[in-house]
Motif scaffolding. Structure first.
Motif, PDB file in Angstrom:
ATOM      1  N   ARG A  73       2.317  -2.655  -2.051  1.00 21.87           N
ATOM      2  CA  ARG A  73       1.788  -1.462  -1.388  1.00 21.87           C
ATOM      3  C   ARG A  73       2.500  -1.284  -0.055  1.00 21.87           C
ATOM      4  O   ARG A  73       2.400  -2.120   0.836  1.00 21.87           O
ATOM      5  CB  ARG A  73       0.283  -1.582  -1.167  1.00 21.87           C
ATOM      6  N   ALA A  74       3.224  -0.194   0.063  1.00 26.44           N
ATOM      7  CA  ALA A  74       3.949   0.105   1.299  1.00 26.44           C
ATOM      8  C   ALA A  74       3.085   0.990   2.186  1.00 26.44           C
ATOM      9  O   ALA A  74       2.542   2.001   1.735  1.00 26.44           O
ATOM     10  CB  ALA A  74       5.262   0.807   0.976  1.00 26.44           C
ATOM     11  N   LEU A  75       2.954   0.612   3.447  1.00 28.82           N
ATOM     12  CA  LEU A  75       2.142   1.345   4.409  1.00 28.82           C
ATOM     13  C   LEU A  75       2.969   1.636   5.650  1.00 28.82           C
ATOM     14  O   LEU A  75       3.650   0.747   6.169  1.00 28.82           O
ATOM     15  CB  LEU A  75       0.923   0.516   4.821  1.00 28.82           C
ATOM     16  N   ALA A  76       2.929   2.855   6.110  1.00 31.27           N
ATOM     17  CA  ALA A  76       3.655   3.213   7.324  1.00 31.27           C
ATOM     18  C   ALA A  76       2.813   4.180   8.150  1.00 31.27           C
ATOM     19  O   ALA A  76       2.066   4.998   7.601  1.00 31.27           O
ATOM     20  CB  ALA A  76       4.995   3.855   6.985  1.00 31.27           C
TER      21      ALA A  76
ATOM     22  N   LEU B 235       4.093  -4.225   4.137  1.00 35.55           N
ATOM     23  CA  LEU B 235       3.936  -4.361   2.702  1.00 35.55           C
ATOM     24  C   LEU B 235       2.854  -5.376   2.370  1.00 35.55           C
ATOM     25  O   LEU B 235       2.789  -6.449   2.965  1.00 35.55           O
ATOM     26  CB  LEU B 235       5.248  -4.810   2.043  1.00 35.55           C
ATOM     27  N   ASP B 236       2.004  -5.023   1.417  1.00 28.32           N
ATOM     28  CA  ASP B 236       1.033  -5.931   0.827  1.00 28.32           C
ATOM     29  C   ASP B 236       1.467  -6.228  -0.598  1.00 28.32           C
ATOM     30  O   ASP B 236       2.089  -5.376  -1.254  1.00 28.32           O
ATOM     31  CB  ASP B 236      -0.354  -5.286   0.792  1.00 28.32           C
ATOM     32  N   VAL B 237       1.131  -7.402  -1.098  1.00 26.27           N
ATOM     33  CA  VAL B 237       1.486  -7.755  -2.467  1.00 26.27           C
ATOM     34  C   VAL B 237       0.225  -8.155  -3.225  1.00 26.27           C
ATOM     35  O   VAL B 237      -0.658  -8.814  -2.692  1.00 26.27           O
ATOM     36  CB  VAL B 237       2.527  -8.901  -2.498  1.00 26.27           C
TER      37      VAL B 237
ATOM     38  N   GLU C 289      14.017   1.424  -2.897  1.00 23.60           N
ATOM     39  CA  GLU C 289      12.733   1.956  -3.349  1.00 23.60           C
ATOM     40  C   GLU C 289      11.947   2.579  -2.186  1.00 23.60           C
ATOM     41  O   GLU C 289      11.344   3.643  -2.337  1.00 23.60           O
ATOM     42  CB  GLU C 289      11.902   0.832  -3.992  1.00 23.60           C
ATOM     43  N   LEU C 290      11.947   1.916  -1.044  1.00 23.58           N
ATOM     44  CA  LEU C 290      11.202   2.444   0.104  1.00 23.58           C
ATOM     45  C   LEU C 290      11.861   3.682   0.687  1.00 23.58           C
ATOM     46  O   LEU C 290      11.189   4.584   1.185  1.00 23.58           O
ATOM     47  CB  LEU C 290      11.067   1.366   1.180  1.00 23.58           C
TER      48      LEU C 290
ATOM     49  N   ILE D  16       2.585   2.772  -3.819  1.00 27.01           N
ATOM     50  CA  ILE D  16       2.455   1.565  -4.624  1.00 27.01           C
ATOM     51  C   ILE D  16       3.700   1.418  -5.491  1.00 27.01           C
ATOM     52  O   ILE D  16       4.074   2.339  -6.223  1.00 27.01           O
ATOM     53  CB  ILE D  16       1.205   1.611  -5.527  1.00 27.01           C
ATOM     54  N   LEU D  17       4.344   0.259  -5.399  1.00 28.65           N
ATOM     55  CA  LEU D  17       5.508  -0.043  -6.224  1.00 28.65           C
ATOM     56  C   LEU D  17       5.134  -1.165  -7.185  1.00 28.65           C
ATOM     57  O   LEU D  17       4.672  -2.223  -6.755  1.00 28.65           O
ATOM     58  CB  LEU D  17       6.685  -0.494  -5.359  1.00 28.65           C
ATOM     59  N   SER D  18       5.301  -0.947  -8.466  1.00 27.79           N
ATOM     60  CA  SER D  18       5.037  -1.981  -9.466  1.00 27.79           C
ATOM     61  C   SER D  18       6.367  -2.506  -9.985  1.00 27.79           C
ATOM     62  O   SER D  18       7.160  -1.761 -10.573  1.00 27.79           O
ATOM     63  CB  SER D  18       4.202  -1.419 -10.625  1.00 27.79           C
TER      64      SER D  18
END
Length: 403
Positions: free
Chosen positions: A380-383, A364-366, A227-228, A205-207
């Motif tokens: 939210r980064a998902l891999a 990515l979700d926002v 960031e990723l 999670i990136l804020s």
């Protein structure tokens, strides 16, 4: 610059202009958004959509809709033709405008919907119904940056294959031999080693401040790539060293059975690493893997355990690279620094026989709800990824006993 409050207003201004003039304006808008961090992205989005409609009308085509935006109209609105799917510049623009919360043109919306509908039908369907697949250009930049960070990932083999599919990997073959004229030559059977990568999830999670909405697309892309790289790819890099293989990738240290005298050198707890230990490690490496072999250790191990070692003629066995700090060679073999290695641990071998796989890139979700009171936007980064050693014989482990 004229500011338009609605698409209709902008359309009314541009509808009587020539196609060439409108295309030139579309190019200027794209350039300004990409280069100017203070660009009025929302205002430009209104004008770009109006230009798209006006150009389509001039050419006798129907304006693009989110259901079936023709590729030609989408590219014309951008003033260019490019790749398809997640590799297209239209999708790249749509992706970052979506994350920033800015309005998409109809062509961008169509590209965005098409790419992510396909992705959600595949690997990411269990992760999120709204996740957006990161553009190909951005993912490539993240991977390049991850490799530039050094470590095991930079020298291991990267795959982008479907998860749970067996992939054959060739191992060093037997050398050719001298041939007597007229004599029969036996056929050598080559037996590739199969490797199957699983499907494990990496999440972060990136804020980020809501001010991200005013950033140019180029600046936002660069920031997000950094960031990723520092989160998702670093997580994978850590697993490549000592991942357990349970719910995560398998590391070299934990994924290979180590036996003293066979593929492992153990230094006694009350002793320090010696020149003989390094020589023994080199001698244990199986035939065929030494040509591309490297030593991998962390910075502490290099300068505490290895830096002062000398051979029998009192010559240092580590020769530092005069140009790049922290790089050098041990007895002719390159040294790679990996911060995820434990102190006093050294891996030696051909890391082309260690692999990592990321079949679907990063999604990515926002969310603008969870940090509403703080003025932040959550990403939210998902891999889906995996890693594992492919050939155990390609590695030797040097470690220090704990007791």
């Amino acid at each position: 610059m004229t500011k338009y409050n609605t698409v209709a207003e902008a359309y009314g201004f541009w509808k009587n202009s020539s196609v060439a003039v409108m295309e030139a304006r579309a190019k200027a808008i794209e350039k300004d958004i990409a280069e100017d961090p203070n660009a009025d992205v929302a205002g430009y989005a209104i004008e770009a959509e109006a230009l798209e409609q006006a150009i389509a009308e001039k050419r006798g085509a129907q304006p693009a809709t989110s259901a079936n935006a023709p590729a030609e109209v989408a590219n014309t609105a951008k003033g260019e033709k490019d790749g398809e799917g997640a590799a297209s510049k239209v999708y790249r623009s749509a992706f970052f405008k979506h994350l920033q919360g800015n309005k998409l043109t109809q062509a961008e919306q169509a590209a965005f919907d098409n790419v992510n509908a396909e992705a959600r039908a595949n690997a990411f369907n269990k992760l999120s119904d709204t996740a957006a697949v990161i553009p190909t250009h951005t993912l490539n930049e993240i991977i390049v940056k991850a490799r530039d960070m050094g470590g095991i990932m930079s020298i291991s083999r990267g795959f982008h294959m479907p998860a749970n599919i067996s992939i054959p990997v060739a191992t060093p073959g037997a050398a050719a031999s001298w041939h007597v004229e007229g004599a029969a030559v036996e056929t050598e059977k080559v037996s590739p080693v199969p490797v199957t990568f699983g499907a494990y999830e990496i999440m972060r999670i990136l804020s980020i401040s809501a001010a991200v909405r005013t950033m140019s697309i180029g600046a936002f892309e660069s920031y997000l790539a950094d960031e990723l790289t520092a989160s998702v790819m670093a997580c994978l890099g850590n697993a490549m060293v000592d991942g357990t293989g349970s719910g995560q990738g398998t590391g070299i240290v934990s994924g290979i059975t180590w036996t003293d005298g066979t593929n492992k050198v153990t230094v006694a707890a009350n002793k320090s690493l010696a020149y003989a230990d390094i020589v023994n490690a080199i001698a244990l490496l199986h035939r065929g893997y030494s040509q591309n072999a490297r030593f991998v250790m962390n910075n502490t191990t290099l300068y505490t355990d290895v830096y002062g070692l000398v051979d029998e003629n009192k010559r240092p066995i580590f020769v530092a690279d005069p140009v790049e700090k922290g790089k050098g060679r041990i007895l002719g073999f390159p040294v790679v620094i990996d911060d995820y290695m434990e102190d006093h641990d050294i891996l030696f071998g051909d890391f082309r026989y260690n692999g990592w796989n990321m079949p679907e890139g990063i999604a990515l979700d926002v969310s603008r709800d969870s940090s509403f009171t703080k003025g932040l936007i959550d990403y939210r980064a998902l891999a889906i990824a995996d890693c594992k050693p492919i050939v155990a014989d390609a590695f030797v482990y040097v470690t220090k006993a704990t007791a």
